[in-house]
Design a protein around this motif. Structure first.
Motif, PDB file in Angstrom:
ATOM      1  N   UNK A   1       0.784  -1.230   0.000  1.00 33.94           N
ATOM      2  CA  UNK A   1       0.000   0.000   0.000  1.00 33.94           C
ATOM      3  C   UNK A   1       0.811   1.272   0.000  1.00 33.94           C
ATOM      4  N   UNK A   2       2.094   1.179   0.192  1.00 34.86           N
ATOM      5  CA  UNK A   2       2.944   2.366   0.199  1.00 34.86           C
ATOM      6  C   UNK A   2       3.050   3.053   1.548  1.00 34.86           C
ATOM      7  N   UNK A   3       2.471   2.428   2.588  1.00 28.33           N
ATOM      8  CA  UNK A   3       2.542   3.073   3.903  1.00 28.33           C
ATOM      9  C   UNK A   3       3.110   2.171   4.989  1.00 28.33           C
ATOM     10  N   UNK A   4       3.145   0.869   4.763  1.00 28.40           N
ATOM     11  CA  UNK A   4       3.721  -0.075   5.726  1.00 28.40           C
ATOM     12  C   UNK A   4       4.456  -1.176   4.978  1.00 28.40           C
ATOM     13  N   UNK A   5       5.316  -1.858   5.673  1.00 25.67           N
ATOM     14  CA  UNK A   5       5.998  -3.014   5.087  1.00 25.67           C
ATOM     15  C   UNK A   5       5.053  -4.207   5.110  1.00 25.67           C
ATOM     16  N   UNK A   6       4.992  -4.953   4.020  1.00 29.66           N
ATOM     17  CA  UNK A   6       4.122  -6.126   3.917  1.00 29.66           C
ATOM     18  C   UNK A   6       4.825  -7.344   4.513  1.00 29.66           C
ATOM     19  N   UNK A   7       4.021  -8.263   5.031  1.00 28.43           N
ATOM     20  CA  UNK A   7       4.583  -9.484   5.599  1.00 28.43           C
ATOM     21  C   UNK A   7       4.547 -10.641   4.610  1.00 28.43           C
ATOM     22  N   UNK A   8       3.854 -10.465   3.487  1.00 29.93           N
ATOM     23  CA  UNK A   8       3.764 -11.528   2.495  1.00 29.93           C
ATOM     24  C   UNK A   8       3.763 -10.974   1.085  1.00 29.93           C
ATOM     25  N   UNK A   9       3.879 -11.874   0.133  1.00 33.69           N
ATOM     26  CA  UNK A   9       3.851 -11.482  -1.272  1.00 33.69           C
ATOM     27  C   UNK A   9       5.234 -11.186  -1.818  1.00 33.69           C
ATOM     28  N   UNK A  10       5.261 -10.722  -3.062  1.00 32.21           N
ATOM     29  CA  UNK A  10       6.527 -10.455  -3.732  1.00 32.21           C
ATOM     30  C   UNK A  10       6.821  -8.972  -3.854  1.00 32.21           C
ATOM     31  N   UNK A  11       8.016  -8.685  -4.307  1.00 26.87           N
ATOM     32  CA  UNK A  11       8.470  -7.306  -4.475  1.00 26.87           C
ATOM     33  C   UNK A  11       7.688  -6.559  -5.547  1.00 26.87           C
ATOM     34  N   UNK A  12       7.019  -7.283  -6.441  1.00 25.87           N
ATOM     35  CA  UNK A  12       6.246  -6.634  -7.506  1.00 25.87           C
ATOM     36  C   UNK A  12       5.047  -5.866  -6.964  1.00 25.87           C
ATOM     37  N   UNK A  13       4.674  -6.084  -5.683  1.00 30.89           N
ATOM     38  CA  UNK A  13       3.585  -5.325  -5.055  1.00 30.89           C
ATOM     39  C   UNK A  13       3.952  -3.856  -4.887  1.00 30.89           C
TER      40      UNK A  13
ATOM     41  N   UNK B   1       5.049   2.196  -6.152  1.00 33.31           N
ATOM     42  CA  UNK B   1       3.786   1.470  -6.249  1.00 33.31           C
ATOM     43  C   UNK B   1       4.002   0.174  -7.025  1.00 33.31           C
ATOM     44  N   UNK B   2       2.962  -0.623  -7.129  1.00 37.39           N
ATOM     45  CA  UNK B   2       3.036  -1.930  -7.779  1.00 37.39           C
ATOM     46  C   UNK B   2       3.534  -1.835  -9.221  1.00 37.39           C
ATOM     47  N   UNK B   3       4.271  -2.847  -9.618  1.00 33.74           N
ATOM     48  CA  UNK B   3       4.757  -2.962 -10.991  1.00 33.74           C
ATOM     49  C   UNK B   3       3.609  -3.463 -11.882  1.00 33.74           C
ATOM     50  N   UNK B   4       3.757  -3.407 -13.209  1.00 34.63           N
ATOM     51  CA  UNK B   4       2.708  -3.935 -14.090  1.00 34.63           C
ATOM     52  C   UNK B   4       2.370  -5.392 -13.741  1.00 34.63           C
ATOM     53  N   UNK B   5       1.123  -5.791 -13.985  1.00 34.56           N
ATOM     54  CA  UNK B   5       0.640  -7.121 -13.601  1.00 34.56           C
ATOM     55  C   UNK B   5       1.481  -8.270 -14.129  1.00 34.56           C
ATOM     56  N   UNK B   6       2.087  -8.111 -15.279  1.00 34.16           N
ATOM     57  CA  UNK B   6       2.846  -9.217 -15.870  1.00 34.16           C
ATOM     58  C   UNK B   6       4.239  -9.390 -15.260  1.00 34.16           C
ATOM     59  N   UNK B   7       4.716  -8.414 -14.498  1.00 37.03           N
ATOM     60  CA  UNK B   7       6.061  -8.476 -13.909  1.00 37.03           C
ATOM     61  C   UNK B   7       6.011  -9.121 -12.532  1.00 37.03           C
ATOM     62  N   UNK B   8       6.932 -10.045 -12.275  1.00 42.93           N
ATOM     63  CA  UNK B   8       7.059 -10.685 -10.967  1.00 42.93           C
ATOM     64  C   UNK B   8       8.478 -10.446 -10.458  1.00 42.93           C
TER      65      UNK B   8
END
Length: 182
Positions: free
Chosen positions: A73-85, A110-117
């Motif tokens: 979300x751009x305001x906190x560090x995430x605990x799951x998922x990939x860097x593409x978020x 912010x998040x990268x394009x949907x096709x990028x992981x």
């Protein structure tokens, strides 16, 4: 008696031109799609590399720890998922690799394009922490070398990039070919 010459194209000539144009377009579209995939991959890799360099230089400049972490979300560090978020670069005053109240955000992506992981191996799967020396150190104090893999799920060629972070904190990019994009 004056004769006028007609200028123009017959229907048959127009059909031949359209057929040639269709064949050329059919050959160019896959090349163009490959160019788009390559461009997106390079752009995402460059953005990640710039953020890593920024975190490292901020740690050295501030003589204090700076962290880059996954952030959906751009305001906190995430605990799951990939860097593409998406990710955050912030000043980590208390050395816990989490964005706490009072710690300043240096940059947010912010998040990268949907096709990028973008995925990291176990040591860099959630955050990368730079010490004042410019080296990477985990919250436990151990050096934090690792690899981030950037790939495009829409690209059948398997072309990918790996951002390799050494124990001294220096990131570098290597081109690789993957069997599949995770």
């Amino acid at each position: 008696e004056v004769t006028m010459k007609q200028i123009g194209a017959t229907l048959a000539e127009l059909m031949v031109v359209l057929a040639i144009a269709a064949i050329l377009a059919g050959l160019a579209i896959p090349v163009f799609a490959s160019l788009i995939h390559s461009s997106r991959l390079s752009s995402a890799t460059t953005e990640l590399l710039v953020s890593l360099h920024l975190a490292r230089s901020e740690a050295i400049k501030r003589n204090s720890r700076a962290v880059i972490c996954i952030s959906a979300g751009g305001s906190t560090c995430a605990t799951g998922g990939g860097w593409h978020q998406g990710w955050l670069v912030f000043h980590d005053a208390n050395n816990n690799a989490a964005l706490d109240s009072g710690e300043s955000v240096i940059n947010a992506r912010q998040a990268l394009p949907d096709s990028i992981r973008v995925t990291g191996n176990s040591t860099v799967s959630k955050y990368i922490s730079y010490a004042p020396s410019g080296g990477t150190k985990s919250v436990t104090g151990a050096f934090q070398a690792g690899t981030l893999t950037v790939c495009n799920v829409a690209d059948a060629s398997g072309a990918a990039r790996r951002v390799v972070i050494s124990s001294t904190g220096r990131p570098r990019v290597a081109r690789v070919t993957l069997a599949s994009c995770p």
